[in-house]
Write an enzyme that holds these catalytic residues in place. Structure first.
Site, PDB file in Angstrom:
ATOM      1  N   TYR A 153       0.842  -1.213   0.000  1.00 26.74           N
ATOM      2  CA  TYR A 153       0.000   0.000   0.000  1.00 26.74           C
ATOM      3  C   TYR A 153       0.873   1.258   0.000  1.00 26.74           C
ATOM      4  O   TYR A 153       0.629   2.209  -0.747  1.00 26.74           O
ATOM      5  CB  TYR A 153      -0.886  -0.052   1.244  1.00 26.74           C
ATOM      6  CG  TYR A 153      -1.946   1.017   1.370  1.00 26.74           C
ATOM      7  CD1 TYR A 153      -3.169   0.908   0.723  1.00 26.74           C
ATOM      8  CD2 TYR A 153      -1.738   2.119   2.198  1.00 26.74           C
ATOM      9  CE1 TYR A 153      -4.152   1.875   0.886  1.00 26.74           C
ATOM     10  CE2 TYR A 153      -2.713   3.088   2.366  1.00 26.74           C
ATOM     11  CZ  TYR A 153      -3.926   2.954   1.707  1.00 26.74           C
ATOM     12  OH  TYR A 153      -4.899   3.916   1.868  1.00 26.74           O
ATOM     13  N   LYS A 157       0.813   4.024  -2.939  1.00 28.61           N
ATOM     14  CA  LYS A 157       0.392   5.392  -2.615  1.00 28.61           C
ATOM     15  C   LYS A 157       1.524   6.394  -2.852  1.00 28.61           C
ATOM     16  O   LYS A 157       1.270   7.527  -3.261  1.00 28.61           O
ATOM     17  CB  LYS A 157      -0.125   5.461  -1.174  1.00 28.61           C
ATOM     18  CG  LYS A 157      -1.404   4.655  -0.946  1.00 28.61           C
ATOM     19  CD  LYS A 157      -2.565   5.206  -1.774  1.00 28.61           C
ATOM     20  CE  LYS A 157      -3.902   4.589  -1.419  1.00 28.61           C
ATOM     21  NZ  LYS A 157      -5.016   5.144  -2.193  1.00 28.61           N
TER      22      LYS A 157
HETATM   23  N1  CAA Z   1       5.954  -1.058  14.708  1.00 24.60           N
HETATM   24  C1  CAA Z   1       6.841  -1.960  15.138  1.00 24.60           C
HETATM   25  N2  CAA Z   1       6.522  -3.232  15.424  1.00 24.60           N
HETATM   26  C2  CAA Z   1       5.251  -3.607  15.248  1.00 24.60           C
HETATM   27  C3  CAA Z   1       4.269  -2.713  14.786  1.00 24.60           C
HETATM   28  C4  CAA Z   1       4.675  -1.383  14.519  1.00 24.60           C
HETATM   29  N3  CAA Z   1       3.786  -0.457  14.099  1.00 24.60           N
HETATM   30  N4  CAA Z   1       3.086  -3.373  14.685  1.00 24.60           N
HETATM   31  C5  CAA Z   1       3.330  -4.662  15.073  1.00 24.60           C
HETATM   32  N5  CAA Z   1       4.639  -4.782  15.433  1.00 24.60           N
HETATM   33  C6  CAA Z   1       5.319  -5.990  15.889  1.00 24.60           C
HETATM   34  C7  CAA Z   1       4.523  -6.734  16.958  1.00 24.60           C
HETATM   35  O1  CAA Z   1       4.809  -6.195  18.228  1.00 24.60           O
HETATM   36  C8  CAA Z   1       5.058  -8.161  16.809  1.00 24.60           C
HETATM   37  O2  CAA Z   1       6.337  -8.252  17.360  1.00 24.60           O
HETATM   38  P1  CAA Z   1       6.956  -9.674  17.857  1.00 24.60           P
HETATM   39  O3  CAA Z   1       6.964 -10.554  16.656  1.00 24.60           O
HETATM   40  O4  CAA Z   1       8.298  -9.304  18.350  1.00 24.60           O
HETATM   41  O5  CAA Z   1       6.005 -10.133  18.900  1.00 24.60           O
HETATM   42  C9  CAA Z   1       5.220  -8.247  15.301  1.00 24.60           C
HETATM   43  O6  CAA Z   1       5.376  -6.910  14.803  1.00 24.60           O
HETATM   44  C10 CAA Z   1       3.947  -8.843  14.674  1.00 24.60           C
HETATM   45  O7  CAA Z   1       4.326  -9.257  13.424  1.00 24.60           O
HETATM   46  P2  CAA Z   1       3.311 -10.141  12.566  1.00 24.60           P
HETATM   47  O8  CAA Z   1       3.960 -10.423  11.267  1.00 24.60           O
HETATM   48  O9  CAA Z   1       2.853 -11.308  13.376  1.00 24.60           O
HETATM   49  O10 CAA Z   1       2.156  -9.101  12.363  1.00 24.60           O
HETATM   50  P3  CAA Z   1       0.623  -9.260  12.658  1.00 24.60           P
HETATM   51  O11 CAA Z   1       0.104 -10.305  11.746  1.00 24.60           O
HETATM   52  O12 CAA Z   1       0.377  -9.396  14.115  1.00 24.60           O
HETATM   53  O13 CAA Z   1       0.051  -7.838  12.224  1.00 24.60           O
HETATM   54  C11 CAA Z   1      -0.442  -6.125  10.661  1.00 24.60           C
HETATM   55  C12 CAA Z   1       0.566  -7.159  11.128  1.00 24.60           C
HETATM   56  C13 CAA Z   1      -1.734  -6.834  10.165  1.00 24.60           C
HETATM   57  C14 CAA Z   1       0.145  -5.354   9.525  1.00 24.60           C
HETATM   58  C15 CAA Z   1      -0.787  -5.211  11.837  1.00 24.60           C
HETATM   59  O14 CAA Z   1       0.426  -4.703  12.373  1.00 24.60           O
HETATM   60  C16 CAA Z   1      -1.654  -4.032  11.422  1.00 24.60           C
HETATM   61  O15 CAA Z   1      -2.844  -4.159  11.158  1.00 24.60           O
HETATM   62  N6  CAA Z   1      -1.066  -2.842  11.376  1.00 24.60           N
HETATM   63  C17 CAA Z   1      -1.764  -1.601  10.981  1.00 24.60           C
HETATM   64  C18 CAA Z   1      -1.544  -1.320   9.550  1.00 24.60           C
HETATM   65  C19 CAA Z   1      -2.229  -0.030   9.210  1.00 24.60           C
HETATM   66  O16 CAA Z   1      -2.004   1.022   9.791  1.00 24.60           O
HETATM   67  N7  CAA Z   1      -3.100  -0.074   8.212  1.00 24.60           N
HETATM   68  C20 CAA Z   1      -3.809   1.082   7.811  1.00 24.60           C
HETATM   69  C21 CAA Z   1      -5.078   0.644   7.181  1.00 24.60           C
HETATM   70  S1  CAA Z   1      -6.112   2.044   6.824  1.00 24.60           S
HETATM   71  C22 CAA Z   1      -5.373   2.766   5.549  1.00 24.60           C
HETATM   72  O17 CAA Z   1      -4.469   2.287   4.970  1.00 24.60           O
HETATM   73  C23 CAA Z   1      -5.953   4.096   5.153  1.00 24.60           C
HETATM   74  C24 CAA Z   1      -4.900   5.119   5.103  1.00 24.60           C
HETATM   75  O18 CAA Z   1      -4.494   5.509   4.020  1.00 24.60           O
HETATM   76  C25 CAA Z   1      -4.372   5.707   6.360  1.00 24.60           C
END
Ligand code: CAA
Length: 246
Positions: A153, A157
């Site tokens: 994404y 973008k």
């Molecule tokens: N920064 C650093 N570390 C992070 C993090 C971040 N922002 N988010 C998660 N982590 C870490 C976790 O603590 C975890 O660490 P450990 O492995 O050490 O425990 C690890 O990353 C998790 O990794 P996974 O691969 O298992 O990730 P997940 O499957 O749990 O989740 C994700 C991944 C689905 C991307 C989730 O982080 C998420 O939903 N993030 C938000 C993404 C986001 O902001 N999307 C916006 C959508 S809306 C949009 O896009 C509109 C717009 O234009 C703004």
């Protein structure tokens, strides 16, 4: 005669506000919808009618060049040439790079970036010929700052703004102005689909302390596509509550 404005993904969260506000501005607004949303799109159109907005809907898959070509052909025949295009359709397939598949990558690039090409290609030559046009590409804060779990994404973008700048140069002498809006986190279904815990953390990073509303974006679409907005092109408008400043 009203100018014709096409909003891709107009039946979605941001798009609905754009369709309403462009109609209020006196534009003849057309929204695209995907075949899978046929029923939803007709219900949406009915709801808008009840609110007093007459908005045309046409089926198109922005990721499919032929589908865009056919749809714009129909709009031109039924309504008239397109003067305003808002490339708003977008999807997410959020996954960390470790988990992201080629399919996740392709799906997002094809809709969010190639979709803008597929649509713009149909209307840009006519705008140049008629010496008037407005294109707004809806990018994202995450194309500017990058976001964990959004390599696809963020790339699409960020690409959109490069697209804007190149087209802005091509259109400038012919009255065709092209700009980007980069919304931050706006309270739409797309944002509300982010797990609550992560969403709350994101909210804490936003200086104004809350998510935006779709009208924060649609008002800027109206401003940029106004006949009077004749000296803004190749610009990127950050609307993010101070979430990312540069
Ligand atoms: N920064 C650093 N570390 C992070 C993090 C971040 N922002 N988010 C998660 N982590 C870490 C976790 O603590 C975890 O660490 P450990 O492995 O050490 O425990 C690890 O990353 C998790 O990794 P996974 O691969 O298992 O990730 P997940 O499957 O749990 O989740 C994700 C991944 C689905 C991307 C989730 O982080 C998420 O939903 N993030 C938000 C993404 C986001 O902001 N999307 C916006 C959508 S809306 C949009 O896009 C509109 C717009 O234009 C703004």
């Amino acid at each position: 005669m009203s100018r014709v404005a096409v909003v891709t993904g107009g039946i979605g969260g941001l798009g609905t506000a754009m369709c309403r506000d462009l109609t209020k501005q006196g534009r003849r607004v057309v929204s695209t919808y995907r075949k899978v949303n046929e029923e939803k799109a007709h219900e949406w159109q009915e709801e808008r009618r009840r609110e007093g907005f007459d908005i045309a809907i046409y089926e198109a898959d922005v990721a499919d060049y032929e589908s865009c070509r056919e749809m714009i052909g129909k709009v031109e025949k039924d309504i008239g040439p397109v003067d305003i295009l808002v490339n708003n359709a977008g999807i997410t397939r959020d996954r960390t790079m470790k988990k992201m598949t080629l399919e996740d990558w392709d799906a997002v690039i094809n809709v969010d970036l190639t979709g803008a090409f597929n649509m713009t290609k149909q209307v840009f030559p006519g705008m140049l010929e008629r010496q008037w046009g407005r294109i707004v590409n809806i990018s994202s804060i995450n194309g500017q700052k990058g976001q964990f779990g959004q390599a696809n994404y963020s790339a699409a973008k960020a690409g959109l703004h490069g697209f804007t700048k190149a087209l802005a140069r091509e259109g400038a002498r012919k009255g065709v102005l092209v700009n980007t809006i980069s919304p931050g986190y706006i309270a739409t279904q797309m944002v509300m689909a982010v797990p609550e815990e992560i969403r709350n953390k994101i909210m804490e990073e936003i200086p104004v302390g809350h998510f935006g509303v779709p009208e924060d974006i649609s008002r800027t679409v109206v401003f940029l596509t106004d006949d009077a907005a004749g000296y803004i092109t190749g610009a990127n408008f950050s609307i993010n509550g101070g979430h990312h400043m540069f």
